[in-house]
Write a protein that holds these residues in place. Structure first.
Motif, PDB file in Angstrom:
ATOM      1  N   HIS A  20       0.828  -1.201   0.000  1.00 38.75           N
ATOM      2  CA  HIS A  20       0.000   0.000   0.000  1.00 38.75           C
ATOM      3  C   HIS A  20       0.867   1.257   0.000  1.00 38.75           C
ATOM      4  O   HIS A  20       1.995   1.252   0.513  1.00 38.75           O
ATOM      5  N   PHE A  34      -4.395   3.826   7.161  1.00 39.51           N
ATOM      6  CA  PHE A  34      -4.676   2.407   7.383  1.00 39.51           C
ATOM      7  C   PHE A  34      -4.319   1.961   8.799  1.00 39.51           C
ATOM      8  O   PHE A  34      -5.045   1.202   9.418  1.00 39.51           O
ATOM      9  N   TRP A  35      -3.169   2.409   9.310  1.00 37.66           N
ATOM     10  CA  TRP A  35      -2.755   1.969  10.647  1.00 37.66           C
ATOM     11  C   TRP A  35      -3.567   2.635  11.755  1.00 37.66           C
ATOM     12  O   TRP A  35      -3.513   2.198  12.896  1.00 37.66           O
ATOM     13  N   ASP A  37      -6.697   0.082  12.121  1.00 41.92           N
ATOM     14  CA  ASP A  37      -6.415  -1.155  12.854  1.00 41.92           C
ATOM     15  C   ASP A  37      -4.905  -1.222  13.094  1.00 41.92           C
ATOM     16  O   ASP A  37      -4.120  -1.223  12.144  1.00 41.92           O
ATOM     17  N   ARG A  46      -3.160  -3.602  13.909  1.00 41.68           N
ATOM     18  CA  ARG A  46      -2.554  -4.829  13.397  1.00 41.68           C
ATOM     19  C   ARG A  46      -2.053  -4.671  11.965  1.00 41.68           C
ATOM     20  O   ARG A  46      -1.473  -5.597  11.410  1.00 41.68           O
ATOM     21  N   TYR A  47      -2.283  -3.509  11.384  1.00 40.10           N
ATOM     22  CA  TYR A  47      -1.890  -3.272   9.999  1.00 40.10           C
ATOM     23  C   TYR A  47      -0.411  -3.576   9.769  1.00 40.10           C
ATOM     24  O   TYR A  47      -0.021  -4.122   8.732  1.00 40.10           O
ATOM     25  N   TRP A  48       0.433  -3.236  10.728  1.00 38.22           N
ATOM     26  CA  TRP A  48       1.877  -3.415  10.554  1.00 38.22           C
ATOM     27  C   TRP A  48       2.262  -4.889  10.544  1.00 38.22           C
ATOM     28  O   TRP A  48       3.325  -5.255  10.037  1.00 38.22           O
ATOM     29  N   ARG A 107       1.103  -7.252   8.781  1.00 39.46           N
ATOM     30  CA  ARG A 107       1.061  -7.841   7.438  1.00 39.46           C
ATOM     31  C   ARG A 107       2.384  -7.707   6.691  1.00 39.46           C
ATOM     32  O   ARG A 107       2.597  -8.350   5.664  1.00 39.46           O
ATOM     33  N   GLU A 116     -14.164   1.486   6.538  1.00 41.21           N
ATOM     34  CA  GLU A 116     -13.144   0.809   7.341  1.00 41.21           C
ATOM     35  C   GLU A 116     -13.149  -0.693   7.089  1.00 41.21           C
ATOM     36  O   GLU A 116     -12.115  -1.347   7.133  1.00 41.21           O
ATOM     37  N   LEU A 158     -10.777  -2.139   4.486  1.00 40.39           N
ATOM     38  CA  LEU A 158      -9.417  -2.452   4.922  1.00 40.39           C
ATOM     39  C   LEU A 158      -9.403  -3.676   5.834  1.00 40.39           C
ATOM     40  O   LEU A 158      -8.552  -4.560   5.670  1.00 40.39           O
ATOM     41  N   SER A 159     -10.333  -3.747   6.783  1.00 44.45           N
ATOM     42  CA  SER A 159     -10.293  -4.842   7.757  1.00 44.45           C
ATOM     43  C   SER A 159     -10.458  -6.195   7.077  1.00 44.45           C
ATOM     44  O   SER A 159      -9.833  -7.183   7.495  1.00 44.45           O
ATOM     45  N   LEU A 197      -7.083  -6.936   5.552  1.00 50.32           N
ATOM     46  CA  LEU A 197      -6.104  -7.190   6.609  1.00 50.32           C
ATOM     47  C   LEU A 197      -6.281  -8.593   7.179  1.00 50.32           C
ATOM     48  O   LEU A 197      -5.305  -9.316   7.394  1.00 50.32           O
TER      49      LEU A 197
END
Length: 472
Positions: free
Chosen positions: A389, A400-401, A404, A406-408, A410, A433, A436-437, A440
């Protein structure tokens, strides 16, 4: 979860005073054991039919259907070898029949091993001189493609095909505990029939009889009683789990040990040396072969992009790669230079006025992504992995972060040309949202369950979504 309170299972005759809460089931619905037998036999027949039809087609194409029946001998050997291999690989196990990708991976893995074993035996007994190599090659490819499609369709529609859900998940929920999310076949309130802190053989017998038809049991209890429930269920001969809501934010992948201390595994780290070598070799070989095969098409697209609007052929944008390191990702330029968004703050929309005439065509067919094969050759990307992204990408006007944290997570693997999220249809603009979720969740699932077989399945399924409604 919409559950209705069912009848009490206690009577003076049976002596098991527990309350079951579950949807009312018709009297004619088959037992779980019968449904599991149906699922197993149906999938075996589907696999056998996929292999048989594929080699029959190969024999027809090869002109050996009537004249030479060696393909029948080959099938007579291959089918039992495949069945033994598939059983050994757990291709019909309950855990693998609840996820279409795992079911496909196990089936294709067993098929490859079975075909390799048959070829090896033919070579060892010196029967390879009359061995129809081209027929085997065509039949094997057809069998893999047919098995991928058949297993995917069966697992997705298994409940309707066999007449019910063969997998029973029982929830034991103490009255003072909230019902955890998820779908459960049966819910049991244990207070009236079992106390895990009392070592009573009669109570343990009641628990065993109440769980004997289950494939899995989940316990929601007071934290102070978790140890007692753990002791009670360790001898139950069933997969047992205890809900621990406080672990949700840690998103643990499993348990480990350091010395005598039990630890929570929150990241697996890099793949093993052999797995990394296999994935890199696969990526490099496929990317190089694809670039060479598509070289004329790449040249034509480059010329059309140059003629359609002034500016460079390639669009370079900073993306987040493995280990959260940034790199320059390549695409064929599909927008006018002065209106190009290098930060990615604005996602492309269906009627985006920045997109050129050629850009509309190559974006709709995903051909604008082809230069990323060069990123794969350089080792910055992989064929399959989480899509990279742009730094300014947003969902519902949030980075994005920010949506959530937890984005990092991935970014523990190289980003890919395609990925699990893409083949599930999660692509296009991130307006909400949930856009994205959903991606993710699919990316994190891919990281936790990686295998070279799953990469092959995702690549095969990518062709189905190249022309997607969200590709613009």
């Amino acid at each position: 979860m919409n559950l209705e309170i069912g009848r009490s299972e206690w009577t003076p005759e049976n002596g098991y005073p527990y309350t079951v809460m579950s949807p009312e089931k018709p009297w004619w619905r088959p037992r779980a054991s019968a449904l599991r037998t149906r699922a197993f036999t149906t999938l075996v027949l589907i696999d056998f039919l996929s292999i048989t039809v594929s080699f029959l087609i190969a024999a027809l194409l090869h002109g050996q259907f009537g004249a030479d029946r060696v393909w029948l001998v080959l099938l007579a050997v291959l089918l039992p070898v495949y069945l033994v291999t598939a059983l050994n690989a757990h291709a019909y196990a309950a855990a693998n029949l609840q996820d279409p990708f795992r079911a496909i991976a196990k089936g294709v893995q067993a098929l490859v091993i079975a075909i390799s074993a048959v070829i090896l035996v033919a070579f060892c007994v010196r029967a390879s001189e009359g061995f129809p190599r081209l027929l085997v090659a065509i039949g094997s490819v057809f069998a893999m493609m047919t098995m991928i499609a058949a297993r995917y369709m069966f697992v997705k529609r298994m409940v309707s095909i066999i007449g019910g859900n063969p997998f029973s998940v029982i929830l034991i929920c103490e009255s003072d505990q909230p019902v955890p999310p998820g779908v459960f076949s049966v819910m049991i309130s244990p207070e009236s029939f079992f106390d895990p802190e009392k070592h009573d053989p009669v109570m343990y017998d009641r628990l065993a009889k109440s769980l004997e038809s289950a494939d899995r049991v989940v316990v929601a209890c007071d934290p102070a009683r978790r140890t007692a429930w753990a002791h009670a269920l360790k001898g139950a001969n069933i997969q047992s789990e205890i809900v621990a809501p406080e672990l949700h934010n840690l998103a643990p992948l499993g348990l480990g040990n350091h010395g005598s201390a039990t630890t929570i595994v929150i990241a697996h780290g890099p793949l093993g040396l052999f797995e990394r070598f296999m994935k890199r070799g696969f990526d490099f070989s496929l990317a190089l072969a694809t670039v060479i095969a598509l070289l004329p098409i790449l040249a034509v697209i480059a010329i059309l992009v140059k003629l359609d609007s002034p500016g460079p052929v390639f669009f370079k944008q900073t993306r987040i790669g493995r280990g959260n390191q940034m790199f320059k990702m390549l695409k064929f330029r599909s927008m006018r230079v002065l209106e190009t968004d290098h930060a990615g703050n604005r996602s492309a929309s269906r009627d985006d006025d920045r997109i050129t005439r050629v850009g509309k065509v190559i974006r709709r067919t995903s051909m604008d992504e082809l230069p990323q094969l060069l990123n794969v050759l350089k080792g910055e990307m992989s064929i399959v992995g989480p899509r990279p992204h742009a730094l300014g990408s947003r969902a519902a006007d949030k980075l994005f972060w920010e949506v959530d944290t937890r984005y990092w997570h991935r970014h523990a693997a190289k980003p890919g040309l395609t990925g699990l999220a893409q083949v599930r249809g999660y692509r296009g603009a991130t307006v909400h949202e949930s856009d994205l979720s959903n991606r993710l969740q699919a990316d994190l699932e891919y990281l936790d369950t990686w295998s070279i077989w799953r990469d092959l399945v995702i690549i095969a399924m990518t062709f189905r979504v190249l022309l997607h409604r969200n590709a613009f």
